[in-house]
Design a protein around this motif. Structure first.
Motif, PDB file in Angstrom:
ATOM      1  N   ILE A 252     -37.495   5.093 -37.714  1.00 61.29           N
ATOM      2  CA  ILE A 252     -36.723   6.326 -37.534  1.00 61.29           C
ATOM      3  C   ILE A 252     -35.282   6.001 -37.113  1.00 61.29           C
ATOM      4  CG2 ILE A 252     -37.283   6.756 -35.095  1.00 61.29           C
ATOM      5  CD1 ILE A 252     -37.683   9.755 -35.942  1.00 61.29           C
ATOM      6  N   GLN A 253     -35.098   4.827 -36.506  1.00 58.52           N
ATOM      7  CA  GLN A 253     -33.745   4.441 -36.069  1.00 58.52           C
ATOM      8  C   GLN A 253     -32.811   4.247 -37.267  1.00 58.52           C
ATOM      9  OE1 GLN A 253     -36.574   2.955 -35.106  1.00 58.52           O
ATOM     10  NE2 GLN A 253     -36.672   3.607 -32.968  1.00 58.52           N
ATOM     11  N   ASP A 254     -33.387   4.059 -38.462  1.00 58.59           N
ATOM     12  CA  ASP A 254     -32.564   3.866 -39.659  1.00 58.59           C
ATOM     13  C   ASP A 254     -32.061   5.200 -40.237  1.00 58.59           C
ATOM     14  OD1 ASP A 254     -33.054   1.201 -39.398  1.00 58.59           O
ATOM     15  OD2 ASP A 254     -34.623   1.119 -40.943  1.00 58.59           O
ATOM     16  N   TRP A 255     -32.545   6.312 -39.705  1.00 56.60           N
ATOM     17  CA  TRP A 255     -32.146   7.614 -40.240  1.00 56.60           C
ATOM     18  C   TRP A 255     -30.783   8.016 -39.680  1.00 56.60           C
ATOM     19  CZ3 TRP A 255     -37.269  10.955 -39.628  1.00 56.60           C
ATOM     20  CH2 TRP A 255     -38.285  10.328 -40.358  1.00 56.60           C
ATOM     21  N   LYS A 256     -29.979   8.680 -40.494  1.00 56.52           N
ATOM     22  CA  LYS A 256     -28.648   9.123 -40.069  1.00 56.52           C
ATOM     23  C   LYS A 256     -28.651  10.648 -39.927  1.00 56.52           C
ATOM     24  CE  LYS A 256     -26.567   5.034 -40.542  1.00 56.52           C
ATOM     25  NZ  LYS A 256     -27.679   4.247 -39.952  1.00 56.52           N
ATOM     26  N   ILE A 257     -28.165  11.114 -38.778  1.00 57.21           N
ATOM     27  CA  ILE A 257     -28.145  12.549 -38.517  1.00 57.21           C
ATOM     28  C   ILE A 257     -26.708  13.063 -38.568  1.00 57.21           C
ATOM     29  CG2 ILE A 257     -28.563  14.361 -36.794  1.00 57.21           C
ATOM     30  CD1 ILE A 257     -30.865  12.702 -35.718  1.00 57.21           C
ATOM     31  N   ALA A 258     -26.468  14.110 -39.345  1.00 57.34           N
ATOM     32  CA  ALA A 258     -25.193  14.834 -39.298  1.00 57.34           C
ATOM     33  C   ALA A 258     -25.451  16.103 -38.492  1.00 57.34           C
ATOM     34  CB  ALA A 258     -24.712  15.157 -40.710  1.00 57.34           C
TER      35      ALA A 258
ATOM     36  N   PHE B 248     -30.297  13.839 -30.795  1.00 52.93           N
ATOM     37  CA  PHE B 248     -28.949  14.195 -31.248  1.00 52.93           C
ATOM     38  C   PHE B 248     -28.427  15.327 -30.359  1.00 52.93           C
ATOM     39  CE2 PHE B 248     -29.573  18.242 -33.528  1.00 52.93           C
ATOM     40  CZ  PHE B 248     -30.946  18.233 -33.745  1.00 52.93           C
ATOM     41  N   VAL B 249     -27.132  15.511 -30.393  1.00 51.24           N
ATOM     42  CA  VAL B 249     -26.499  16.498 -29.519  1.00 51.24           C
ATOM     43  C   VAL B 249     -25.729  17.499 -30.374  1.00 51.24           C
ATOM     44  CG1 VAL B 249     -24.817  16.858 -27.652  1.00 51.24           C
ATOM     45  CG2 VAL B 249     -26.312  14.846 -27.624  1.00 51.24           C
ATOM     46  N   VAL B 250     -25.900  18.770 -30.041  1.00 54.84           N
ATOM     47  CA  VAL B 250     -25.122  19.826 -30.700  1.00 54.84           C
ATOM     48  C   VAL B 250     -23.980  20.203 -29.765  1.00 54.84           C
ATOM     49  CG1 VAL B 250     -25.165  22.203 -31.539  1.00 54.84           C
ATOM     50  CG2 VAL B 250     -27.111  20.684 -31.990  1.00 54.84           C
ATOM     51  N   LYS B 251     -22.757  20.090 -30.278  1.00 50.17           N
ATOM     52  CA  LYS B 251     -21.587  20.401 -29.434  1.00 50.17           C
ATOM     53  C   LYS B 251     -20.870  21.639 -29.957  1.00 50.17           C
ATOM     54  CE  LYS B 251     -20.793  15.524 -28.394  1.00 50.17           C
ATOM     55  NZ  LYS B 251     -19.985  14.360 -28.740  1.00 50.17           N
TER      56      LYS B 251
ATOM     57  N   PRO C 268     -26.665  23.796 -41.323  1.00 42.68           N
ATOM     58  CA  PRO C 268     -27.859  22.946 -41.308  1.00 42.68           C
ATOM     59  C   PRO C 268     -27.589  21.599 -40.653  1.00 42.68           C
ATOM     60  CG  PRO C 268     -26.885  22.979 -43.499  1.00 42.68           C
ATOM     61  CD  PRO C 268     -26.103  23.955 -42.672  1.00 42.68           C
ATOM     62  N   ILE C 269     -28.621  21.056 -40.038  1.00 49.05           N
ATOM     63  CA  ILE C 269     -28.600  19.654 -39.656  1.00 49.05           C
ATOM     64  C   ILE C 269     -29.042  18.883 -40.899  1.00 49.05           C
ATOM     65  CG2 ILE C 269     -30.906  19.939 -38.651  1.00 49.05           C
ATOM     66  CD1 ILE C 269     -30.507  17.471 -37.030  1.00 49.05           C
ATOM     67  N   VAL C 270     -28.348  17.788 -41.213  1.00 46.45           N
ATOM     68  CA  VAL C 270     -28.705  17.002 -42.398  1.00 46.45           C
ATOM     69  C   VAL C 270     -29.077  15.593 -41.953  1.00 46.45           C
ATOM     70  CG1 VAL C 270     -27.928  16.123 -44.631  1.00 46.45           C
ATOM     71  CG2 VAL C 270     -27.157  18.379 -43.842  1.00 46.45           C
ATOM     72  N   VAL C 271     -30.287  15.164 -42.348  1.00 44.30           N
ATOM     73  CA  VAL C 271     -30.775  13.834 -41.998  1.00 44.30           C
ATOM     74  C   VAL C 271     -30.890  13.031 -43.287  1.00 44.30           C
ATOM     75  CG1 VAL C 271     -32.602  12.537 -40.842  1.00 44.30           C
ATOM     76  CG2 VAL C 271     -32.124  14.898 -40.152  1.00 44.30           C
ATOM     77  N   THR C 272     -30.311  11.831 -43.291  1.00 37.53           N
ATOM     78  CA  THR C 272     -30.328  10.990 -44.485  1.00 37.53           C
ATOM     79  C   THR C 272     -31.195   9.765 -44.220  1.00 37.53           C
ATOM     80  OG1 THR C 272     -28.068  11.726 -44.825  1.00 37.53           O
ATOM     81  CG2 THR C 272     -28.830   9.934 -46.213  1.00 37.53           C
ATOM     82  N   PHE C 273     -32.044   9.447 -45.203  1.00 32.84           N
ATOM     83  CA  PHE C 273     -32.972   8.312 -45.054  1.00 32.84           C
ATOM     84  C   PHE C 273     -32.537   7.164 -45.968  1.00 32.84           C
ATOM     85  CE2 PHE C 273     -35.361  12.402 -45.384  1.00 32.84           C
ATOM     86  CZ  PHE C 273     -35.521  12.637 -44.030  1.00 32.84           C
ATOM     87  N   PRO C 274     -32.807   5.948 -45.545  1.00 28.29           N
ATOM     88  CA  PRO C 274     -32.446   4.818 -46.404  1.00 28.29           C
ATOM     89  C   PRO C 274     -33.354   4.672 -47.613  1.00 28.29           C
ATOM     90  CG  PRO C 274     -33.456   4.039 -44.368  1.00 28.29           C
ATOM     91  CD  PRO C 274     -33.297   5.512 -44.231  1.00 28.29           C
ATOM     92  N   ARG C 275     -34.494   5.319 -47.609  1.00 33.04           N
ATOM     93  CA  ARG C 275     -35.378   5.315 -48.784  1.00 33.04           C
ATOM     94  C   ARG C 275     -35.964   6.704 -48.956  1.00 33.04           C
ATOM     95  NH1 ARG C 275     -40.812   2.236 -46.474  1.00 33.04           N
ATOM     96  NH2 ARG C 275     -39.328   0.799 -45.546  1.00 33.04           N
ATOM     97  N   ALA C 276     -36.484   6.996 -50.141  1.00 31.35           N
ATOM     98  CA  ALA C 276     -37.081   8.313 -50.398  1.00 31.35           C
ATOM     99  C   ALA C 276     -38.343   8.483 -49.568  1.00 31.35           C
ATOM    100  CB  ALA C 276     -37.413   8.439 -51.883  1.00 31.35           C
ATOM    101  N   LEU C 277     -38.607   9.713 -49.151  1.00 29.54           N
ATOM    102  CA  LEU C 277     -39.860  10.020 -48.463  1.00 29.54           C
ATOM    103  C   LEU C 277     -40.727  10.891 -49.374  1.00 29.54           C
ATOM    104  CD1 LEU C 277     -38.701  10.774 -44.800  1.00 29.54           C
ATOM    105  CD2 LEU C 277     -39.377   8.621 -45.850  1.00 29.54           C
TER     106      LEU C 277
END
Lengths: 389, 364
Positions: free
Chosen positions: A275-281, A386-389, A290-299
């Motif tokens: 999960i540490q490899d996932w990127k959160i916008a 993650f933090v919402v500001k 929306p919150i967008v989460v990007t994965f290094p491989r398809a799920l």
């Protein structure tokens, strides 16, 4: 009651009683059989008219066995095989008619033969068997069904892929998909033995999504089918999944047209996910962005839509909202029902989340040693803050 | 007089009402029975309780068939049973899907689970075949029953989306007061084995363990079980099971504890591209055998005597199949379902040129 009273009663009531009887069916009439359909419930039943009140009363008194009832009124599917039994159902004797209600609603448009044998009445009546061929109204035509998409949607899929989903525009029949799905190689030749052939079909509850599995015996390393045949997919080769349009939808209609989906096989995916490899916008506070989460491989699409959520820091209940999968199932975006409040959140994943090759968070599908402990019951959560500001 | 006049008027009113009413129903008032949305697989308990899985609703019903009117004991072969069941249900064979069969242990009648119709409105039916070859529909509305819903895993719920996940029950058996149920999910590559105490209790829908496969000692994967049969090996209740990846495995029931990692010992490879869909145990000439119905490799007969001693296949098998020896029954082709009929016969559903035949076959 005195004599006067009886006389009065007879004079007053008797004519009325006779009218009632006359209006009923005191005398036998020619037998006729009709098919009655309830416009609301669409239920149909066969109705036999022309029986006298004596005949109906004797039928009501008779303790007929099922065989006796079907000898009297036999309802069969037209053109059914020799020796086929009559249609199962219930016989009801009314004041004017005999009715047969089938156990299951008759099929719209199908022909049924009803044969009434008057010699089988408790007091046999002379005359030939009365036979009618009847059909409930045909069903109204329905719009045809199409294949909306196949998942995974990526152009390159790992050679140890475990499953595909097919999504339809409308509910499908419960016919097995095994007879309609083929895997073709780059020369258009069918690859035999690629798919899991079990006598079970994997539908969603609404029958609009069908799951098919690659034969895991060929996907998994080290067992006989894999050693003997190898995997059905090979890194770098092109493949096509072909769907036969004869697959019927819930209304019994074939699909509009054949469906083809081509893809290239890539290297096998043999490691567990992190999960540490996932990127959160992260979204901004006060918005419903929306919150967008990007994965290094398809799920896996099905699990992606079920096993990932967002919760407030330190809490477990998910924030309500709607999730969508991004292109190739390599991202996930989530729009909350209410605007984001500023503060700390967790993105969480339940531990049954898999990629299309069955790898889980922290655990590959094919583990090359036996060193982990099984966890059963409530799925564990893995979180990424993650933090919402 | 007044009283009598009232009575007579009431009688006349009844005559008028009866004459105008369309129908008088015969028979007993219906009792609410099990409400199946789908039916199959089936398994009988030793006392004649029929366990019927509703895959659509992920529910197991335990049906009490004791009030059924007896049919002729036994089961005889019924050629073209799909067309005959279809006729009984008022349709044709293309609209009928046979989902399983099971033999009632006392009467030896065969019960066949069927879905009538191909669409969302398809309806479940249970048909009994007796020793005279008579087909009879079991009326659900008067059946006594209990039921249990299988647990559905948690989801990170979001709004506005129907959960499309479903479990498909693949096999069931009652073992020492527990109903064991295997299933496959249409999403995760699930490998659950549920154990539910029977009689069912409202508060207990059982526990589940995840089943693994040690691939010849080298690799380990989650491995769903397609079919299984309970037996005793070295006085230990043991399940002989077939995985989706084909090997035949054994594991003691005592291993099936929540939290434990359950790993089957591979005792045979049954060949590639093949799934064992039904297994029954029987005795012949003083020896016990396992009869295995396979999706692609026909029916196999396996002597169980070596099962207990088999250490498990740990090395690459050089033949097409491996492990304990088995014999392919060449005379049994096109078999799609099987169960043990009696001490000397198996009952099978076989695909023929003109449809599906129910055939009683002498045990090989």
């Amino acid at each position: 009651m005195g004599l006067w009273g009886r006389e009065l009663l007879t004079r007053l009531i008797a004519p009325f009683f006779c009218v009632v009887i006359a209006a009923g069916c005191s005398r036998p009439a020619p037998i006729s059989i009709t098919l009655e359909s309830d416009p609301d419930s669409k239920a149909s039943h066969m109705r036999v008219s022309g029986l006298s009140s004596d005949e109906l009363q004797s039928l009501q008194r008779a303790s007929f066995s099922e065989d006796q009832w079907t000898a009297l009124l036999r309802v069969t599917v037209a053109n059914s095989a020799a020796g086929a039994p009559p249609v199962a159902g219930r016989f009801n004797v009314g004041a004017r008619v005999l009715e047969f209600t089938p156990r299951f609603p008759l099929d719209p448009g199908r022909q049924y033969v009803a044969a009434f044998d008057p010699s089988r009445l408790p007091t046999p009546r002379s005359g030939a068997v009365v036979q009618e061929t009847l059909a409930p109204p045909a069903a109204a035509p329905t719009p045809p069904t199409t294949i909306v998409r196949m998942l995974p949607s990526g152009d390159v899929l790992p050679e140890n892929l475990l499953r595909f989903y097919i999504e339809f525009s409308a509910p499908m029949s419960n016919e097995t998909g095994r007879d309609f799905i083929r895997l073709l190689d780059d020369a258009g030749k069918e690859i035999q033995g690629a798919l899991l052939m079990v006598d079970i079909d994997f539908w969603s509850a609404d029958h609009k999504r069908y799951t098919f599995f690659f034969d895991p015996g060929r996907v998994k390393r080290g067992i006989q089918p894999n050693l003997e045949l190898g995997r059905a997919l090979h890194d770098g080769r092109q493949y096509t999944i072909e769907i036969d349009p004869r697959w019927r939808d819930a209304n019994g209609q074939p699909l509009v047209q054949a469906f083809k989906r081509s893809f290239r096989a890539g290297p096998p995916e043999m490691t567990g996910m992190k999960i540490q490899d996932w990127k959160i916008a992260a979204p901004r506070a006060g918005t419903r962005d929306p919150i967008v989460v990007t994965f290094p491989r398809a799920l896996d699409h099905g699990l992606l839509m079920r096993a990932i959520g967002v919760s407030r820091k330190g809490r477990t209940e998910p924030v309500p909202g709607d999730a969508t999968a991004g292109r190739g199932e390599t991202s996930w975006s989530f729009t909350p029902r209410d605007a984001w409040a500023a503060g700390a959140y967790d993105l969480f994943a339940l531990d049954f989340l898999e990629d299309p090759a069955g790898n889980r968070l922290g655990r590959p599908f094919d583990l090359d040693k036996f060193d982990t402990v099984d966890k059963s019951g409530t799925p564990a959560r893995v979180t990424l803050p993650f933090v919402v500001k | 007089m007044r009283t009598n006049l009232v009575k007579l008027t009431a009688l006349l009113a009844l005559v008028v009402a009866t004459a105008s009413a369309p129908v008088i129903a015969r028979g007993a008032a219906p009792v609410a029975g099990p409400s199946f949305s789908s039916i199959g697989p089936l398994a009988f308990g030793p006392d004649g309780t029929l366990f019927a899985a509703d895959r659509q609703a992920a529910t197991i019903f335990a049906l009490d068939l004791s009030a059924q009117k007896a049919g002729a004991p036994g089961t005889i072969s019924v050629p073209g049973i799909d067309a005959k069941i279809a006729a009984l249900l008022g349709t044709d064979a293309a609209q009928v899907q046979i989902t399983d069969l099971a033999v009632e242990p006392k009467s030896r009648n065969t019960y066949v689970s069927v879905m009538r119709g191909v669409g969302a409105a398809a309806q479940p039916a249970l048909v009994r075949v007796d020793g005279a070859g008579k087909l009879e529909i079991v009326a659900f509305d008067a059946l006594k029953y209990t039921s249990v819903a299988l647990p559905n895993p948690a989801a990170a719920s979001t709004t506005g989306r129907q959960n499309p996940r479903m479990n498909s029950v693949t096999d069931m058996a009652l073992v020492d007061g527990k109903l064991y149920v295997t299933g496959l999910s249409n999403e995760e590559f699930a490998s659950k084995f549920w154990a539910v105490p029977y009689p069912f209790k409202a508060t207990d829908n059982g526990t589940s363990v995840e089943i693994f496969h040690g691939n010849h000692g080298a690799f380990e994967t989650r491995s769903p079980v397609i079919s299984f049969v309970p037996t005793k090996i070295n006085n230990q209740t043991t399940l002989i099971a077939g995985y989706t990846c084909t090997p035949l495995v054994r594991f003691p029931v005592s291993d099936l504890k929540p939290g434990a990692k359950v790993m089957g010992t591979t005792i045979a490879e049954l060949g590639n591209g093949n799934q064992p869909f039904d297994m029954v145990l029987y005795k012949k000439d003083g020896k016990e055998f396992l009869l295995v119905g396979n999706s692609a490799r026909g029916v196999m007969k396996v002597a169980t005597e070596p099962f207990g001693a088999a250490e498990g296949i740990k090395a690459k098998v050089t033949s097409e199949t491996g492990g304990v020896p088995f014999e392919k029954i060449a005379s049994l082709t096109g078999v799609t379902q099987l169960d043990l009929l009696d001490a000397t016969h198996t009952i099978v559903l076989q695909r023929g040129e003109a449809g599906i035949n129910l055939t009683a076959v002498i045990l090989p």
